[in-house]
Design a protein around this motif. Structure first.
Motif, PDB file in Angstrom:
ATOM      1  N   GLU A 146      31.317   7.708  47.479  1.00  0.00           N
ATOM      2  CA  GLU A 146      29.413   8.650  47.456  1.00  0.00           C
ATOM      3  C   GLU A 146      29.250   7.214  48.218  1.00  0.00           C
ATOM      4  OE1 GLU A 146      26.613  11.787  44.951  1.00  0.00           O
ATOM      5  OE2 GLU A 146      27.774   9.928  44.092  1.00  0.00           O
ATOM      6  N   TYR A 147      29.036   6.346  47.073  1.00  0.00           N
ATOM      7  CA  TYR A 147      28.277   5.632  47.695  1.00  0.00           C
ATOM      8  C   TYR A 147      28.618   4.566  48.942  1.00  0.00           C
ATOM      9  CZ  TYR A 147      27.787   3.886  42.246  1.00  0.00           C
ATOM     10  OH  TYR A 147      28.018   3.429  40.601  1.00  0.00           O
ATOM     11  N   ILE A 148      29.222   5.040  49.532  1.00  0.00           N
ATOM     12  CA  ILE A 148      30.013   4.184  51.527  1.00  0.00           C
ATOM     13  C   ILE A 148      29.185   5.504  51.923  1.00  0.00           C
ATOM     14  CG2 ILE A 148      31.431   3.923  53.175  1.00  0.00           C
ATOM     15  CD1 ILE A 148      31.484   1.862  50.753  1.00  0.00           C
ATOM     16  N   ASP A 149      29.036   6.289  51.646  1.00  0.00           N
ATOM     17  CA  ASP A 149      28.474   7.646  52.193  1.00  0.00           C
ATOM     18  C   ASP A 149      26.647   7.499  52.508  1.00  0.00           C
ATOM     19  OD1 ASP A 149      31.251   8.677  52.973  1.00  0.00           O
ATOM     20  OD2 ASP A 149      30.789  10.108  51.450  1.00  0.00           O
ATOM     21  N   ASN A 150      26.691   6.820  51.595  1.00  0.00           N
ATOM     22  CA  ASN A 150      25.481   6.823  50.897  1.00  0.00           C
ATOM     23  C   ASN A 150      25.009   4.811  51.116  1.00  0.00           C
ATOM     24  OD1 ASN A 150      23.187   9.361  50.197  1.00  0.00           O
ATOM     25  ND2 ASN A 150      25.742   9.620  49.696  1.00  0.00           N
ATOM     26  N   GLY A 151      25.519   4.396  52.187  1.00  0.00           N
ATOM     27  CA  GLY A 151      24.756   3.259  52.895  1.00  0.00           C
ATOM     28  C   GLY A 151      25.785   2.436  52.401  1.00  0.00           C
ATOM     29  N   ALA A 152      26.003   2.085  51.295  1.00  0.00           N
ATOM     30  CA  ALA A 152      26.758   1.044  50.758  1.00  0.00           C
ATOM     31  C   ALA A 152      27.872   0.727  51.715  1.00  0.00           C
ATOM     32  CB  ALA A 152      27.886   1.199  48.953  1.00  0.00           C
ATOM     33  N   LEU A 153      27.787  -1.370  51.685  1.00  0.00           N
ATOM     34  CA  LEU A 153      28.507  -1.799  52.633  1.00  0.00           C
ATOM     35  C   LEU A 153      29.985  -1.893  52.048  1.00  0.00           C
ATOM     36  CD1 LEU A 153      25.735  -3.763  54.540  1.00  0.00           C
ATOM     37  CD2 LEU A 153      26.679  -2.146  55.670  1.00  0.00           C
ATOM     38  N   LEU A 154      29.830  -2.535  51.008  1.00  0.00           N
ATOM     39  CA  LEU A 154      31.585  -2.734  50.401  1.00  0.00           C
ATOM     40  C   LEU A 154      30.871  -2.467  49.189  1.00  0.00           C
ATOM     41  CD1 LEU A 154      33.853  -4.623  50.358  1.00  0.00           C
ATOM     42  CD2 LEU A 154      32.637  -6.727  49.737  1.00  0.00           C
ATOM     43  N   GLY A 155      32.092  -1.918  48.475  1.00  0.00           N
ATOM     44  CA  GLY A 155      32.932  -1.460  46.745  1.00  0.00           C
ATOM     45  C   GLY A 155      33.511  -1.921  46.877  1.00  0.00           C
ATOM     46  N   TRP A 156      34.161  -2.239  45.323  1.00  0.00           N
ATOM     47  CA  TRP A 156      35.741  -2.603  44.757  1.00  0.00           C
ATOM     48  C   TRP A 156      35.451  -1.876  43.347  1.00  0.00           C
ATOM     49  CZ3 TRP A 156      33.997  -8.618  44.044  1.00  0.00           C
ATOM     50  CH2 TRP A 156      33.953  -8.952  45.052  1.00  0.00           C
ATOM     51  N   LEU A 157      35.958  -1.132  43.771  1.00  0.00           N
ATOM     52  CA  LEU A 157      36.437  -0.464  42.114  1.00  0.00           C
ATOM     53  C   LEU A 157      37.942  -0.915  41.355  1.00  0.00           C
ATOM     54  CD1 LEU A 157      37.317   1.854  40.111  1.00  0.00           C
ATOM     55  CD2 LEU A 157      37.554   3.698  41.890  1.00  0.00           C
ATOM     56  N   ILE A 158      37.973  -1.383  40.703  1.00  0.00           N
ATOM     57  CA  ILE A 158      38.756  -2.087  40.071  1.00  0.00           C
ATOM     58  C   ILE A 158      39.358  -1.511  38.740  1.00  0.00           C
ATOM     59  CG2 ILE A 158      38.813  -4.894  38.223  1.00  0.00           C
ATOM     60  CD1 ILE A 158      36.245  -5.401  39.671  1.00  0.00           C
ATOM     61  N   ASP A 159      40.473  -1.391  38.950  1.00  0.00           N
ATOM     62  CA  ASP A 159      41.658  -0.572  37.664  1.00  0.00           C
ATOM     63  C   ASP A 159      41.718  -1.662  37.417  1.00  0.00           C
ATOM     64  OD1 ASP A 159      42.736   0.962  36.438  1.00  0.00           O
ATOM     65  OD2 ASP A 159      43.566   2.270  38.266  1.00  0.00           O
ATOM     66  N   ARG A 160      41.761  -1.893  35.563  1.00  0.00           N
ATOM     67  CA  ARG A 160      42.351  -2.014  35.267  1.00  0.00           C
ATOM     68  C   ARG A 160      43.826  -2.470  34.264  1.00  0.00           C
ATOM     69  NH1 ARG A 160      38.819  -2.809  30.546  1.00  0.00           N
ATOM     70  NH2 ARG A 160      41.125  -4.225  29.715  1.00  0.00           N
TER      71      ARG A 160
END
Length: 200
Positions: A146-160
């Motif tokens: 959803e972030y990317i679809d709304n304009g974010a250029l880069l995102g990290w999902l960190i799964d510890r």
């Protein structure tokens, strides 16, 4: 006798208000202010998502993550960083609070002081979600998209839990890194490298 507790994946409590109640943006902001002990988001379709505060261990790791982003942001000077208590209003109307976020300074300055003081109507250029042991991974992946679809250029999902980092980029398939030592901010945050030894 020893009791062993195993964390269970949690999904947020979902409150369906529409069509009985239609909170305005101002009312939603005030609702969040009087319920500060809860993490509250609103979907693009108006449902409220209510999540308990994170555990102390996750909070400490998030603090270290935000510390690294803060240090780079102060040195770089081209943007503004935000922690997990910050709400943003995405173009699709969703009200979200990433664990860490960064917005280019020139974009941030286009907002009025009033917009900056509430849930700013802007999608961050960069977002991070740090999965706690009880977070539902599927829901977090949906949120990242959803972030990317709304304009974010880069995102990290960190799964510890699995020691993986999912990298989301605009217009590119999601990449999954297994047990990386670091992860780069690429061209969006040039020179920023997150040391994951502080997060794992």
């Amino acid at each position: 006798m020893t009791t062993v507790t195993t964390p269970v994946e949690n999904s947020p409590l979902v409150l369906h208000l529409h069509p009985v109640i239609n909170l305005t943006d101002e009312q939603f902001f005030e609702f969040c202010q009087i319920n500060r002990d809860l993490r509250i988001e609103r979907t693009a379709t108006g449902e409220l998502l209510i999540m308990p505060p994170t555990g102390s261990e996750t909070g400490g790791r998030n603090f270290r993550l935000n510390g690294q982003l803060y240090n780079w942001t102060e040195q770089n000077g081209t943007g503004v960083g935000f922690d997990s208590s910050t709400g943003f209003t995405l173009p699709n109307g969703a009200k979200v609070s990433p664990d860490a976020a960064w917005v280019k300074l020139e974009r941030w300055k286009t907002l009025t002081p009033e917009q900056q003081q509430t849930f700013a109507p802007i999608c961050p250029d960069f977002v991070v979600e740090l999965r706690s042991v009880s977070d539902n991974l599927i829901l977090l992946k949906t949120k990242m998209q959803e972030y990317i679809d709304n304009g974010a250029l880069l995102g990290w999902l960190i799964d510890r839990k699995k020691r993986q980092v999912y990298i989301y980029r605009s217009g590119v398939a999601v990449e999954c890194l297994d047990n990386p030592a670091t992860v780069s901010g690429e061209s969006v945050l040039p020179g920023f490298v997150l040391d994951l030894s502080k997060i794992w």
